[in-house]
Design a protein around this motif. Structure first.
Motif, PDB file in Angstrom:
ATOM      1  N   GLY A  69     -21.388 -40.502  30.047  1.00 32.25           N
ATOM      2  CA  GLY A  69     -21.828 -39.156  29.711  1.00 32.25           C
ATOM      3  C   GLY A  69     -20.755 -38.089  29.842  1.00 32.25           C
ATOM      4  O   GLY A  69     -20.457 -37.370  28.881  1.00 32.25           O
ATOM      5  N   LYS A 120     -35.611 -30.508  29.584  1.00 36.58           N
ATOM      6  CA  LYS A 120     -34.881 -31.731  29.943  1.00 36.58           C
ATOM      7  C   LYS A 120     -35.400 -32.312  31.257  1.00 36.58           C
ATOM      8  O   LYS A 120     -35.527 -33.539  31.400  1.00 36.58           O
ATOM      9  N   PRO A 133     -29.182 -30.498  30.737  1.00 38.60           N
ATOM     10  CA  PRO A 133     -29.084 -30.618  29.283  1.00 38.60           C
ATOM     11  C   PRO A 133     -27.619 -30.674  28.848  1.00 38.60           C
ATOM     12  O   PRO A 133     -26.790 -29.888  29.316  1.00 38.60           O
ATOM     13  N   SER A 134     -27.297 -31.585  27.964  1.00 36.88           N
ATOM     14  CA  SER A 134     -25.910 -31.758  27.549  1.00 36.88           C
ATOM     15  C   SER A 134     -25.348 -30.496  26.885  1.00 36.88           C
ATOM     16  O   SER A 134     -24.177 -30.179  27.049  1.00 36.88           O
ATOM     17  N   GLN A 181     -36.760 -36.125  31.867  1.00 40.65           N
ATOM     18  CA  GLN A 181     -36.083 -36.999  32.821  1.00 40.65           C
ATOM     19  C   GLN A 181     -37.030 -37.432  33.937  1.00 40.65           C
ATOM     20  O   GLN A 181     -37.065 -38.610  34.321  1.00 40.65           O
ATOM     21  N   SER A 232     -23.574 -35.757  19.973  1.00 37.03           N
ATOM     22  CA  SER A 232     -24.875 -36.429  19.941  1.00 37.03           C
ATOM     23  C   SER A 232     -25.293 -37.063  21.267  1.00 37.03           C
ATOM     24  O   SER A 232     -26.456 -37.437  21.431  1.00 37.03           O
ATOM     25  N   TRP A 233     -24.385 -37.174  22.231  1.00 36.79           N
ATOM     26  CA  TRP A 233     -24.716 -37.897  23.465  1.00 36.79           C
ATOM     27  C   TRP A 233     -25.595 -37.040  24.376  1.00 36.79           C
ATOM     28  O   TRP A 233     -25.290 -35.884  24.643  1.00 36.79           O
ATOM     29  N   GLU A 234     -26.704 -37.597  24.830  1.00 38.62           N
ATOM     30  CA  GLU A 234     -27.545 -36.947  25.840  1.00 38.62           C
ATOM     31  C   GLU A 234     -27.591 -37.871  27.047  1.00 38.62           C
ATOM     32  O   GLU A 234     -28.012 -39.007  26.943  1.00 38.62           O
ATOM     33  N   TRP A 235     -27.142 -37.384  28.182  1.00 45.39           N
ATOM     34  CA  TRP A 235     -26.965 -38.274  29.317  1.00 45.39           C
ATOM     35  C   TRP A 235     -28.188 -38.384  30.209  1.00 45.39           C
ATOM     36  O   TRP A 235     -29.143 -37.599  30.090  1.00 45.39           O
ATOM     37  N   MET A 260     -18.943 -36.657  26.374  1.00 41.66           N
ATOM     38  CA  MET A 260     -19.196 -35.259  26.020  1.00 41.66           C
ATOM     39  C   MET A 260     -17.938 -34.410  26.042  1.00 41.66           C
ATOM     40  O   MET A 260     -17.924 -33.287  25.522  1.00 41.66           O
TER      41      MET A 260
END
Length: 413
Positions: free
Chosen positions: A89, A207, A117-118, A211, A109-112, A93
């Motif tokens: 992540g 988020k 929130p990314s 989670q 596009s990566w959401e960890w 990012m």
């Protein structure tokens, strides 16, 4: 105060700094031009390992009522979360793998797997922190809005709780990271309105709900009658990730030698001086291959701050060249064992719970904070700028610091 003149502090001429910047630019070009199949293979294998650990942990926790299954599942899940946050992540990012043009492994596009929130992380960390690294009043990572980590931060009565806040931050680290974008210091200074803060909170809340539902509702529910033990395993795995990420990050930013800077230093800062600020404001810790991997290669925090968008698996080889430059220009390369770096960080946090009047050193010459004025504390130190006329050798920062410690203290008459 913290460093206001980086040229004077580093004991380098403008020509030296330009040359240092050019050599660091060369390192960047060399790595960019050599990126290829082995780097792509590394990131794909890392993703495969992380997903295997996560899946294995989840399956094992279906039988979490058995102690062995609980321990094994929690360990696998904790490792998966560490790898996802630290090596995947955080680094994805930063755009370290954007050069591959793979939409799955791209900074956009990566959401960890954490509550932050990314989109907010990429602003508060990638932009603010890496642009203004350790600049007091600009970089919110200097204390994260709740810790006093330099004497340049004015002491307030509530700073007496520094050690308690530190423990709470380590325990709830993912939640602290999630709230980081609120920019508490700006709200306190009224540079940011509560309306803006609530807008950020809505994004954070969305988020957090996703989670929390995944970790504490959906996966425990899939365990059926074992939902309670799966719930405790999920919470424990998050704690493992939180404490490890907290320790790694603190060891890169708060041990002795990770200097702080004032906004005056930014006035005429160019790329070479930005490089120099990253080198002086960061710290590494010694690590073997496994610990480097588990830390997201942030054991090389100096190299990461110099080149945040270069592949993390290349930091070890970059570090060899950066250390050679530190030797060449007589600059410190701040590193030590993980334990040493953390204990120094903790000591700083503990003692700065007290006001400056109760501390012995000054904000110009304290272990955790220094400035170019430290060289004027004892007579004759200004002679250490530039080149020694007798020997023709450079008297750089490391030499000046060494001789400063050896020089006798003179009291005013």
């Amino acid at each position: 105060m913290a460093i206001t003149d980086i040229d004077a502090y580093a004991h380098l001429t403008p020509e030296d700094i330009e040359a240092l910047g050019a050599e660091l630019d060369t390192i960047r070009r060399d790595i960019e031009e050599s990126r290829g199949e082995r780097d792509a293979r590394y990131i794909h294998r890392t993703i495969a390992l992380q997903r295997a650990l996560a899946a294995g942990g989840r399956v094992t926790l279906m039988f979490s009522n058995r102690k062995v299954a609980w321990l094994a599942g929690t360990a696998m899940l904790g490792l998966a979360k560490i790898i996802e946050n630290m090596e995947l992540g955080h680094n994805v990012m930063h755009g370290q793998w954007d050069w591959m043009n793979d939409p799955e492994i791209h900074s956009s596009s990566w959401e960890w797997d954490t509550t932050c929130p990314s989109v907010q992380w990429k602003h508060s960390h990638n932009f603010v922190h890496h642009k203004y690294t350790n600049v007091v009043g600009k970089d919110d990572d200097v204390g994260y809005g709740i810790l006093r980590v330099t004497r340049d931060q004015r002491w307030e009565w509530w700073n007496i709780g520094n050690p308690v806040y530190n423990l709470a931050l380590g325990t709830l680290f993912e939640w602290g990271v999630a709230l980081h974008h609120l920019e508490v210091e700006k709200i306190r200074r009224k540079d940011k309105t509560w309306r803006q803060a609530f807008r950020d909170l809505r994004i954070i809340g969305t988020k957090v709900v996703k989670q929390a539902a995944k970790d504490y509702l959906i996966y425990p529910a899939l365990s059926g009658r074992n939902w309670k033990t799966t719930l405790t395993a999920d919470a424990t795995a998050n704690l493992i990730r939180n404490y490890w990420a907290y320790m790694v990050i603190f060891c890169g930013h708060f041990p002795d030698g990770a200097e702080k800077f004032t906004t005056e230093e930014l006035a005429e800062e160019d790329q070479p001086r930005w490089y120099l600020r990253q080198m002086l404001g960061s710290a590494n810790f010694r690590a073997g291959p496994l610990m480097r991997f588990m830390s997201g290669n942030l054991s090389h925090q100096i190299e990461h701050h110099l080149f945040p968008d270069l592949p993390s698996n290349r930091y070890e080889e970059i570090g060899v060249r950066v250390r050679e430059l530190c030797d060449k220009y007589d600059l410190p390369y701040t590193t030590g064992s993980l334990g040493r770096q953390y204990l120094q960080s903790f000591r700083t946090i503990a003692k700065l719970a007290l006001p400056n009047a109760l501390l012995t050193a000054t904000s110009d010459d304290a272990p955790e904070t220094a400035s170019e004025l430290r060289f004027a504390i004892r007579d004759g130190m200004r002679a250490h700028f530039g080149v020694d006329p007798e020997t023709g050798k450079r008297r750089g920062l490391r030499t000046a610091l060494r001789e400063l410690k050896q020089a006798p203290v003179r009291t005013a008459s």
